[in-house]
Design a protein around this motif. Structure first.
Motif, PDB file in Angstrom:
ATOM      1  N   SER A  91       2.613  38.138  38.407  1.00 25.19           N
ATOM      2  CA  SER A  91       3.436  38.393  39.451  1.00 25.19           C
ATOM      3  C   SER A  91       4.672  38.276  38.735  1.00 25.19           C
ATOM      4  O   SER A  91       4.977  37.487  37.616  1.00 25.19           O
ATOM      5  N   ASP A  92       5.679  38.848  39.275  1.00 19.90           N
ATOM      6  CA  ASP A  92       7.155  38.804  38.623  1.00 19.90           C
ATOM      7  C   ASP A  92       7.941  37.504  38.497  1.00 19.90           C
ATOM      8  O   ASP A  92       8.587  37.182  37.729  1.00 19.90           O
ATOM      9  N   ASP A  93       7.264  36.712  39.587  1.00 17.13           N
ATOM     10  CA  ASP A  93       8.100  34.996  39.554  1.00 17.13           C
ATOM     11  C   ASP A  93       7.093  34.429  38.189  1.00 17.13           C
ATOM     12  O   ASP A  93       7.546  33.213  38.200  1.00 17.13           O
ATOM     13  N   GLY A  94       6.064  35.129  37.818  1.00 16.87           N
ATOM     14  CA  GLY A  94       5.322  34.305  36.963  1.00 16.87           C
ATOM     15  C   GLY A  94       4.416  33.045  37.410  1.00 16.87           C
ATOM     16  O   GLY A  94       3.805  32.020  36.459  1.00 16.87           O
ATOM     17  N   LYS A  95       3.984  33.206  38.766  1.00 20.86           N
ATOM     18  CA  LYS A  95       3.380  32.077  39.287  1.00 20.86           C
ATOM     19  C   LYS A  95       1.938  32.472  39.817  1.00 20.86           C
ATOM     20  O   LYS A  95       1.053  31.457  40.041  1.00 20.86           O
ATOM     21  N   THR A  96       1.786  33.790  39.897  1.00 23.22           N
ATOM     22  CA  THR A  96       0.329  34.212  40.141  1.00 23.22           C
ATOM     23  C   THR A  96      -0.199  34.956  38.993  1.00 23.22           C
ATOM     24  O   THR A  96       0.449  35.942  38.794  1.00 23.22           O
ATOM     25  N   TRP A  97      -1.582  34.897  38.784  1.00 19.35           N
ATOM     26  CA  TRP A  97      -2.219  35.370  37.717  1.00 19.35           C
ATOM     27  C   TRP A  97      -3.391  35.663  38.090  1.00 19.35           C
ATOM     28  O   TRP A  97      -4.257  34.921  38.779  1.00 19.35           O
ATOM     29  N   THR A  98      -4.029  37.034  38.037  1.00 25.82           N
ATOM     30  CA  THR A  98      -5.340  37.569  38.439  1.00 25.82           C
ATOM     31  C   THR A  98      -5.757  38.080  37.372  1.00 25.82           C
ATOM     32  O   THR A  98      -5.398  39.213  36.613  1.00 25.82           O
ATOM     33  N   PHE A  99      -7.029  37.673  36.943  1.00 27.91           N
ATOM     34  CA  PHE A  99      -7.782  37.884  35.803  1.00 27.91           C
ATOM     35  C   PHE A  99      -9.093  38.722  36.330  1.00 27.91           C
ATOM     36  O   PHE A  99      -9.537  38.398  37.333  1.00 27.91           O
ATOM     37  N   LYS A 100      -9.441  39.946  35.825  1.00 21.48           N
ATOM     38  CA  LYS A 100     -10.423  40.464  36.119  1.00 21.48           C
ATOM     39  C   LYS A 100     -11.646  40.289  35.148  1.00 21.48           C
ATOM     40  O   LYS A 100     -11.383  40.353  33.893  1.00 21.48           O
ATOM     41  N   ILE A 101     -12.743  39.703  35.683  1.00 17.82           N
ATOM     42  CA  ILE A 101     -13.929  39.094  34.673  1.00 17.82           C
ATOM     43  C   ILE A 101     -14.986  40.223  34.451  1.00 17.82           C
ATOM     44  O   ILE A 101     -15.474  40.836  35.195  1.00 17.82           O
ATOM     45  N   LYS A 102     -15.060  40.338  33.008  1.00 17.11           N
ATOM     46  CA  LYS A 102     -16.260  41.031  32.581  1.00 17.11           C
ATOM     47  C   LYS A 102     -17.506  40.923  33.254  1.00 17.11           C
ATOM     48  O   LYS A 102     -17.761  39.747  33.467  1.00 17.11           O
ATOM     49  N   GLN A 103     -18.316  41.765  33.877  1.00 19.36           N
ATOM     50  CA  GLN A 103     -19.517  41.618  34.627  1.00 19.36           C
ATOM     51  C   GLN A 103     -20.673  41.891  33.588  1.00 19.36           C
ATOM     52  O   GLN A 103     -20.555  42.602  32.644  1.00 19.36           O
ATOM     53  N   GLY A 104     -21.747  41.366  34.018  1.00 20.34           N
ATOM     54  CA  GLY A 104     -22.750  41.495  33.178  1.00 20.34           C
ATOM     55  C   GLY A 104     -23.347  40.604  32.067  1.00 20.34           C
ATOM     56  O   GLY A 104     -24.447  40.606  31.861  1.00 20.34           O
ATOM     57  N   THR A 105     -22.501  39.425  32.089  1.00 20.78           N
ATOM     58  CA  THR A 105     -22.920  38.558  31.016  1.00 20.78           C
ATOM     59  C   THR A 105     -23.409  37.290  31.750  1.00 20.78           C
ATOM     60  O   THR A 105     -23.261  37.378  32.986  1.00 20.78           O
ATOM     61  N   LYS A 106     -24.033  36.367  31.007  1.00 23.59           N
ATOM     62  CA  LYS A 106     -24.658  35.484  31.683  1.00 23.59           C
ATOM     63  C   LYS A 106     -24.945  34.271  30.737  1.00 23.59           C
ATOM     64  O   LYS A 106     -24.566  34.116  29.554  1.00 23.59           O
ATOM     65  N   PHE A 107     -25.189  32.946  31.346  1.00 27.90           N
ATOM     66  CA  PHE A 107     -25.266  31.845  30.506  1.00 27.90           C
ATOM     67  C   PHE A 107     -26.635  31.801  30.087  1.00 27.90           C
ATOM     68  O   PHE A 107     -27.631  32.453  30.314  1.00 27.90           O
ATOM     69  N   SER A 108     -26.892  30.704  28.963  1.00 23.78           N
ATOM     70  CA  SER A 108     -28.058  30.976  28.412  1.00 23.78           C
ATOM     71  C   SER A 108     -29.340  30.497  29.230  1.00 23.78           C
ATOM     72  O   SER A 108     -30.690  30.746  28.739  1.00 23.78           O
ATOM     73  N   ASN A 109     -29.070  30.224  30.427  1.00 22.87           N
ATOM     74  CA  ASN A 109     -30.275  29.925  31.288  1.00 22.87           C
ATOM     75  C   ASN A 109     -30.395  30.955  32.260  1.00 22.87           C
ATOM     76  O   ASN A 109     -31.358  30.933  33.199  1.00 22.87           O
ATOM     77  N   GLY A 110     -29.583  31.930  32.142  1.00 21.44           N
ATOM     78  CA  GLY A 110     -29.746  33.222  33.056  1.00 21.44           C
ATOM     79  C   GLY A 110     -29.017  33.206  34.145  1.00 21.44           C
ATOM     80  O   GLY A 110     -28.865  34.184  34.869  1.00 21.44           O
ATOM     81  N   GLU A 111     -28.259  32.259  34.496  1.00 22.41           N
ATOM     82  CA  GLU A 111     -27.229  32.323  35.482  1.00 22.41           C
ATOM     83  C   GLU A 111     -26.213  33.103  35.267  1.00 22.41           C
ATOM     84  O   GLU A 111     -25.483  33.279  34.047  1.00 22.41           O
ATOM     85  N   PRO A 112     -25.776  34.202  36.065  1.00 25.06           N
ATOM     86  CA  PRO A 112     -24.385  35.139  35.772  1.00 25.06           C
ATOM     87  C   PRO A 112     -23.094  34.242  35.539  1.00 25.06           C
ATOM     88  O   PRO A 112     -22.891  33.161  36.175  1.00 25.06           O
ATOM     89  N   VAL A 113     -22.378  34.963  34.650  1.00 28.77           N
ATOM     90  CA  VAL A 113     -21.106  34.423  34.417  1.00 28.77           C
ATOM     91  C   VAL A 113     -20.071  35.229  35.339  1.00 28.77           C
ATOM     92  O   VAL A 113     -19.835  36.498  35.239  1.00 28.77           O
ATOM     93  N   ASP A 114     -19.454  34.703  36.281  1.00 30.79           N
ATOM     94  CA  ASP A 114     -18.756  35.252  37.262  1.00 30.79           C
ATOM     95  C   ASP A 114     -17.442  34.354  37.476  1.00 30.79           C
ATOM     96  O   ASP A 114     -16.979  33.469  36.853  1.00 30.79           O
TER      97      ASP A 114
END
Length: 548
Positions: A91-114
């Protein structure tokens, strides 16, 4: 990141067993045609934690960075590198950050990383019951005080509107927040992680990085990593990393001996052995030397006599002959530091900003000592962590303080884990040897954790300093400058504010005492492996090493 080594015991059986297997650098495939990844062997000392919720010093961070992948990483030269963050909006005021997370990766136990796995991981670090020493990078996020103080169980400023969106609301503007997420505390965690008190997970974290645990952390003995073949990015080339945990009292000596005997493929060395090791291994191309993003310094306990005033602290700094120790004890292999921020941070580096660090001045040392109440015979406790090659230079500094100021210096050597605990005590006074290597590529990573009052993070019940401002330097004007720098959008103007803050804390008030720049030396088995380098965190780049 506190740079040092830590542990309590050495297990002779581990070393003997390694000697029997050290002759082979690679695991052979079934055809016998060649190495299948290879096994890399190294020694460290006992970490405080390897679980992201409290992974802090260089030993623990090495493991955590290889078990987990976050939004960003840092290249060896300090550039921000996107990992799970596909894009970001600020945001212009530097207070809000919105990240888009890469989809399709997972933890080593199979749970999705979201996105929710980041909310889970960050909440787990900051929660009061976690009592984390590395919660401070989250201090600017909305809801931090409530979660860290125990009046809330959710992190108000961290939400996941959907599986691929992570939204972060800050209480104050911070135009470098994305750089902070390089810190291992910002790792995502799976649901199975549970609370920070989950000992099974503490000792065998399930992550989403290039490696995963083989079994659990065998405390004071070993940690074994194996390649994570389900990693969502380029796979590690090594099949396995065997890490022996060595005695804190002589860890660097054991690493050096292990390398010489073929037990280890990577090693640090005791300070007196550096020239000998360079002469022997540089011609073999097994010597690594690098100026890194860090500083070696003395913590001066600002709120406890006898160093509870700037004059006393300046007297200590003026009394130290950094050049003589660099040439004598370090045999020319370290360089005096005259600032906290390292030369690698070119936009904010101020050579000589610490005027008491530029050159030993005995007369000024005595003048400031008289003003600051440091009379000859004053008892001064001087702590350091054992087993990391500090004994020689610590003794040299202590002798200079005795010779110049007539102080009664009491050396106090402890294993690193015990040393950190004593530094936290409210009544601890005197000096303590310390070092800091960058966790993320911004001046804020030095100035905020080491000098901002927000990083004291005192536990109301025990009085312990849970943050990294162990010297408890506290100046509202300095804190205001850090807040101002974060909220300054223009990089050049922001750098100017950081410079002003450093001058106030390090020169005018001597909140801590810089000693040496951070030059690192390692031995590496380049005859058995390709592409061994020091990474941004001063660790071996395990995910990029391959067996020959």
């Amino acid at each position: 990141m506190r740079g040092a080594t830590s542990a309590k015991w050495v297990v002779g059986a581990v070393i003997v067993a390694m000697a029997a297997t050290a002759c082979s650098s690679g695991d052979k495939d079934n055809s016998g045609a060649g190495p299948k990844g290879g096994t890399f062997r190294m020694g460290i000392t006992e970490p405080t934690a390897i679980d992201p919720f409290n992974s802090q010093e260089s030993e623990g961070a090495l493991i955590t960075h290889n078990l987990f992948t976050g939004l960003y990483s840092a290249t060896v030269d300090g550039k921000l590198k996107p990992e799970l963050a596909e894009s970001v909006q600020t945001s212009d005021d530097g207070k809000t950050w919105t990240f888009k997370i890469k989809q399709g990766t997972k933890f080593s136990n199979g749970e999705p990383v979201d996105a929710e796995s980041f909310v889970r991981g960050w909440t787990r670090v900051v929660a009061k019951d976690s009592a984390s020493d590395v919660a401070y990078p989250f201090a600017g996020v909305n809801g931090y005080k409530e979660l860290n103080g125990g009046s809330a169980t959710t992190f108000a400023g961290v939400t996941a509107p959907d599986a691929s969106t992570l939204k972060v609301e800050l209480s104050e503007a911070d135009f470098e927040f994305d750089k902070k997420t390089v810190h291992q505390a910002f790792s995502p965690v799976p649901k199975v992680a549970g609370a920070a008190s989950n000992k099974a997970y503490n000792d065998a974290p399930i992550g989403n990085g290039p490696f995963k645990m083989e079994g659990s952390w065998q405390h004071n003995k070993s940690i074994t990593l194996v390649r994570n073949d389900d990693y969502g990015f380029e796979k590690a080339k090594l099949a396995k990393v065997e890490i022996s945990i060595l005695n804190a009292a002589n860890g660097s000596t054991l690493e050096y001996q292990g390398f010489q005997s073929g037990q280890f493929d990577w090693a640090r060395m005791p300070t007196p052995q550096l020239p000998v090791a360079k002469a022997k291994y540089a011609p073999k191309k097994q010597w690594i030397e690098a100026d890194t993003s860090g500083v070696n310094y003395l913590v001066a306990f600002n709120q406890v006599a006898p160093l509870n005033n700037p004059d006393a602290r300046k007297a200590i700094s003026y009394a130290i002959d950094r050049e003589a120790i660099a040439k004598g004890v370090f045999q020319g292999m370290q360089k005096p530091a005259t600032s906290v921020l390292p030369p690698s941070f070119a936009d904010t580096y101020q050579d000589g900003v610490c005027s008491s660090c530029v050159k030993q001045d005995k007369e000024k040392a005595k003048q400031y000592a008289e003003k600051g109440g440091l009379k000859p015979g004053t008892v001064l406790d001087f702590g350091y962590n054992t087993g990391a090659g500090h004994e020689e230079w610590v003794q040299a500094v202590a002798q200079q303080l005795k010779d110049v100021l007539g102080l009664d210096v009491k050396l106090n050597g402890k294993p690193f884990k015990e040393a950190l605990a004593q530094q936290q005590d409210k009544g601890t006074g005197g000096l303590w040897r310390s070092a800091w290597g960058a966790d993320y590529p911004t001046p804020d990573n030095f100035l905020y954790p080491l000098l901002d009052s927000g990083s004291i993070n005192e536990d109301p019940a025990t009085g312990k300093a849970a943050g990294d401002n162990r010297g408890r330097y506290n100046n509202p004007k300095f804190d205001e400058l850090i807040t101002k720098a974060r909220g300054t959008k223009d990089p050049a103007a922001r750098a100017a504010v950081y410079k002003e803050a450093e001058k106030l804390a390090v020169d005018e008030e001597q909140g801590l005492i810089p000693l040496w720049k951070r030059t690192q030396f390692r031995l590496a088995a380049n005859d058995k492996f390709n592409n061994i380098q020091l990474d941004f965190f001063e660790d071996p780049n395990l995910a990029e090493i391959s067996a020959k």
